[in-house]
Design a protein around this motif. Structure first.
Motif, mmCIF file in Angstrom:
data_model
loop_
_atom_site.group_PDB
_atom_site.id
_atom_site.type_symbol
_atom_site.label_atom_id
_atom_site.label_comp_id
_atom_site.label_asym_id
_atom_site.label_seq_id
_atom_site.Cartn_x
_atom_site.Cartn_y
_atom_site.Cartn_z
ATOM 1 N N THR A 33 7.166 11.861 3.395
ATOM 2 C CA THR A 33 7.333 13.292 3.629
ATOM 3 C C THR A 33 6.081 14.087 3.329
ATOM 4 O OG1 THR A 33 8.145 13.750 1.403
ATOM 5 C CG2 THR A 33 9.792 13.213 3.099
ATOM 6 N N GLY A 34 5.082 13.463 2.768
ATOM 7 C CA GLY A 34 3.850 14.180 2.457
ATOM 8 C C GLY A 34 4.033 15.159 1.320
ATOM 9 N N CYS A 35 4.975 14.855 0.416
ATOM 10 C CA CYS A 35 5.218 15.713 -0.749
ATOM 11 C C CYS A 35 5.491 17.138 -0.325
ATOM 12 C CB CYS A 35 4.052 15.650 -1.736
ATOM 13 S SG CYS A 35 3.765 13.991 -2.352
ATOM 14 N N GLY A 36 6.297 17.318 0.722
ATOM 15 C CA GLY A 36 6.629 18.645 1.232
ATOM 16 C C GLY A 36 7.247 19.520 0.170
ATOM 17 N N ALA A 66 12.267 25.727 16.021
ATOM 18 C CA ALA A 66 12.945 25.746 14.723
ATOM 19 C C ALA A 66 14.150 24.815 14.757
ATOM 20 C CB ALA A 66 13.379 27.161 14.375
ATOM 21 N N ILE A 67 14.165 23.875 13.838
ATOM 22 C CA ILE A 67 15.281 22.948 13.699
ATOM 23 C C ILE A 67 15.728 23.014 12.244
ATOM 24 C CG2 ILE A 67 16.023 20.530 13.802
ATOM 25 C CD1 ILE A 67 13.667 20.057 15.756
ATOM 26 N N MET A 86 8.770 20.767 12.156
ATOM 27 C CA MET A 86 8.859 19.433 11.549
ATOM 28 C C MET A 86 9.651 19.544 10.238
ATOM 29 S SD MET A 86 5.039 17.901 12.382
ATOM 30 C CE MET A 86 4.629 17.939 10.700
ATOM 31 N N PRO A 87 10.938 19.863 10.336
ATOM 32 C CA PRO A 87 11.716 20.136 9.139
ATOM 33 C C PRO A 87 12.139 18.864 8.400
ATOM 34 C CG PRO A 87 13.133 20.225 11.038
ATOM 35 C CD PRO A 87 11.717 20.026 11.553
ATOM 36 N N GLY A 88 12.557 19.077 7.179
ATOM 37 C CA GLY A 88 13.118 18.009 6.368
ATOM 38 C C GLY A 88 14.231 18.577 5.510
ATOM 39 N N ILE A 111 16.089 13.445 5.125
ATOM 40 C CA ILE A 111 15.767 13.435 6.547
ATOM 41 C C ILE A 111 14.409 14.116 6.725
ATOM 42 C CG2 ILE A 111 16.329 14.391 8.824
ATOM 43 C CD1 ILE A 111 19.230 14.524 7.990
ATOM 44 N N GLU A 112 13.579 13.548 7.567
ATOM 45 C CA GLU A 112 12.340 14.194 7.990
ATOM 46 C C GLU A 112 12.293 14.114 9.512
ATOM 47 O OE1 GLU A 112 10.062 15.851 6.173
ATOM 48 O OE2 GLU A 112 11.251 15.440 4.376
ATOM 49 N N VAL A 113 12.152 15.264 10.181
ATOM 50 C CA VAL A 113 12.010 15.320 11.628
ATOM 51 C C VAL A 113 10.514 15.355 11.911
ATOM 52 C CG1 VAL A 113 12.494 16.645 13.719
ATOM 53 C CG2 VAL A 113 14.218 16.490 11.903
ATOM 54 N N GLY A 114 10.064 14.459 12.757
ATOM 55 C CA GLY A 114 8.632 14.302 12.991
ATOM 56 C C GLY A 114 8.011 15.334 13.910
#
Length: 177
Positions: free
Chosen positions: A21-24, A51-52, A82-84, A98-101
């Motif tokens: 997740t890149g430490c979001g 937007a998701i 790119m939400p999570g 969940i991570e959306v790419g």
């Protein structure tokens, strides 16, 4: 499994999640608080990729069936394209993430090969998916490379993989291009 082995596995799963997740950080996109009583994923996930709401991609039943409690999702991304989302049981630190790419990261809904010079990470899974670590699967949907992770200590690696694949199959059709 010993307490030490459980703690080690939990750390590895969490560290893997952070790496993917890149430490979001927490986001203000959407409200990030899918209510525990919601019966099904929101069918009105934005038609455009601007937007998701990743927290709307799973139902409360999906979450509680795996985590054993009704848990509200919390956004993990500041990028609305790119939400999570993470659902974490504060009592035992078990979670679903969940991570959306990135749009276009899985052309023709096919996961890209590893970058040249880097080793192949993961092992092939069903339906063009790739297992990254036990309970974590990368999957193509909406022209994106996406990820779902199930970190439940009572599950064997095979059970966690199966749960992640099941969630990916539910989430995939809800991710727009």
């Amino acid at each position: 499994m010993t307490d030490s082995a459980i703690a080690s596995r939990a750390f590895v799963l969490f560290a893997s999640f952070l790496a993917v997740t890149g430490c979001g950080s927490q986001s203000s996109v959407g409200d990030g608080n899918a209510e525990a009583g919601d019966a099904s994923p929101t069918a009105s996930v934005a038609a455009d990729s601007a937007a998701i709401d990743a927290c709307a991609l799973l139902s409360a039943q999906d979450v509680s069936a795996l985590l054993g409690a009704a848990i509200a999702g919390r956004s993990t991304s500041t990028d609305p394209t790119m939400p999570g989302c993470i659902w974490e049981n504060a009592d035992n630190y078990e979670s679903i993430a969940i991570e959306v790419g990135n749009p276009g990261s899985a052309a023709n809904n096919t996961l890209p090969p590893p970058e040249p010079g880097f080793p192949d990470v993961g092992t092939p899974g069903p339906d063009g998916m790739r297992f990254l670590v036990p309970g974590q699967v990368e999957f193509p949907a909406g022209g994106r490379s996406n990820m779902v992770q199930v970190a439940v200590m009572a599950m064997s690696d095979e059970e966690a993989n199966a749960a992640a694949v099941d969630l990916a199959r539910k989430i995939g059709p809800l991710i727009p291009r």
